[in-house]
Design a protein around this motif. Sequence first.
Motif, PDB file in Angstrom:
ATOM      1  N   ILE A 183     124.456 135.435 -22.933  1.00 18.28           N
ATOM      2  CA  ILE A 183     124.743 134.109 -22.373  1.00 18.28           C
ATOM      3  C   ILE A 183     126.248 133.892 -22.302  1.00 18.28           C
ATOM      4  O   ILE A 183     126.767 133.417 -21.284  1.00 18.28           O
ATOM      5  N   ASN A 184     126.952 134.248 -23.358  1.00 15.24           N
ATOM      6  CA  ASN A 184     128.409 134.084 -23.342  1.00 15.24           C
ATOM      7  C   ASN A 184     129.057 134.949 -22.265  1.00 15.24           C
ATOM      8  O   ASN A 184     129.992 134.515 -21.595  1.00 15.24           O
ATOM      9  N   LYS A 185     128.569 136.167 -22.078  1.00 16.36           N
ATOM     10  CA  LYS A 185     129.108 137.062 -21.044  1.00 16.36           C
ATOM     11  C   LYS A 185     128.876 136.496 -19.650  1.00 16.36           C
ATOM     12  O   LYS A 185     129.772 136.499 -18.806  1.00 16.36           O
ATOM     13  N   ASP A 186     127.667 136.038 -19.399  1.00 15.01           N
ATOM     14  CA  ASP A 186     127.332 135.495 -18.073  1.00 15.01           C
ATOM     15  C   ASP A 186     127.968 134.135 -17.841  1.00 15.01           C
ATOM     16  O   ASP A 186     128.196 133.751 -16.705  1.00 15.01           O
ATOM     17  N   GLY A 187     128.229 133.397 -18.920  1.00 12.38           N
ATOM     18  CA  GLY A 187     128.866 132.090 -18.823  1.00 12.38           C
ATOM     19  C   GLY A 187     127.873 130.946 -18.865  1.00 12.38           C
ATOM     20  O   GLY A 187     126.839 130.966 -18.201  1.00 12.38           O
ATOM     21  N   TRP A 188     128.190 129.959 -19.684  1.00 14.74           N
ATOM     22  CA  TRP A 188     127.329 128.772 -19.810  1.00 14.74           C
ATOM     23  C   TRP A 188     127.185 127.999 -18.513  1.00 14.74           C
ATOM     24  O   TRP A 188     126.139 127.378 -18.289  1.00 14.74           O
ATOM     25  N   PRO A 189     128.176 128.002 -17.601  1.00 16.31           N
ATOM     26  CA  PRO A 189     127.964 127.311 -16.328  1.00 16.31           C
ATOM     27  C   PRO A 189     126.826 127.908 -15.492  1.00 16.31           C
ATOM     28  O   PRO A 189     126.333 127.265 -14.574  1.00 16.31           O
ATOM     29  N   GLN A 190     126.395 129.112 -15.836  1.00 16.53           N
ATOM     30  CA  GLN A 190     125.280 129.749 -15.134  1.00 16.53           C
ATOM     31  C   GLN A 190     123.919 129.333 -15.689  1.00 16.53           C
ATOM     32  O   GLN A 190     122.880 129.765 -15.180  1.00 16.53           O
ATOM     33  N   VAL A 191     123.900 128.514 -16.745  1.00 14.85           N
ATOM     34  CA  VAL A 191     122.650 128.069 -17.350  1.00 14.85           C
ATOM     35  C   VAL A 191     122.271 126.716 -16.748  1.00 14.85           C
ATOM     36  O   VAL A 191     123.068 125.782 -16.740  1.00 14.85           O
ATOM     37  N   ARG A 212     112.286 124.013 -17.496  1.00 14.76           N
ATOM     38  CA  ARG A 212     112.753 125.378 -17.315  1.00 14.76           C
ATOM     39  C   ARG A 212     114.239 125.418 -17.626  1.00 14.76           C
ATOM     40  O   ARG A 212     114.992 124.541 -17.202  1.00 14.76           O
ATOM     41  N   ILE A 213     114.642 126.424 -18.377  1.00 12.57           N
ATOM     42  CA  ILE A 213     116.054 126.691 -18.630  1.00 12.57           C
ATOM     43  C   ILE A 213     116.303 128.091 -18.103  1.00 12.57           C
ATOM     44  O   ILE A 213     115.639 129.043 -18.524  1.00 12.57           O
ATOM     45  N   ARG A 214     117.227 128.205 -17.171  1.00 16.67           N
ATOM     46  CA  ARG A 214     117.437 129.490 -16.504  1.00 16.67           C
ATOM     47  C   ARG A 214     118.895 129.899 -16.583  1.00 16.67           C
ATOM     48  O   ARG A 214     119.796 129.123 -16.268  1.00 16.67           O
ATOM     49  N   GLY A 215     119.113 131.102 -17.041  1.00 21.52           N
ATOM     50  CA  GLY A 215     120.427 131.720 -17.021  1.00 21.52           C
ATOM     51  C   GLY A 215     120.365 132.952 -16.144  1.00 21.52           C
ATOM     52  O   GLY A 215     119.311 133.291 -15.605  1.00 21.52           O
ATOM     53  N   LYS A 216     121.450 133.641 -16.037  1.00 26.03           N
ATOM     54  CA  LYS A 216     121.484 134.841 -15.202  1.00 26.03           C
ATOM     55  C   LYS A 216     120.523 135.913 -15.714  1.00 26.03           C
ATOM     56  O   LYS A 216     119.890 136.604 -14.924  1.00 26.03           O
TER      57      LYS A 216
END
Length: 86
Positions: free
Chosen positions: A19-27, A44-48
Amino acid sequence: MTYVNAVPEKVAQARREGINKDGWPQVHFAWAGATKPGIGHYYRIRGKGFLIEFVNTQADAAGNPANHIHCVWRDLTGDFDLPATQ
């Protein structure tokens, strides 16, 4: 972070790092359904690299309209440590 940490520490650490690598703005968070207790709802909670789904829409035997919860964490890079297919 409840969903991130609800696993053995090694797995939780990998989730946090992802999550930190992909970035919180992507969640992103999405809600559907009622905002009052006892009435069906979904989120739904979606990250990269992950998807969390929470569903409370099934009635129980006593007639409560939403009293049966399902929740899942999906690893979009490959569940169960299996590579995702193309």
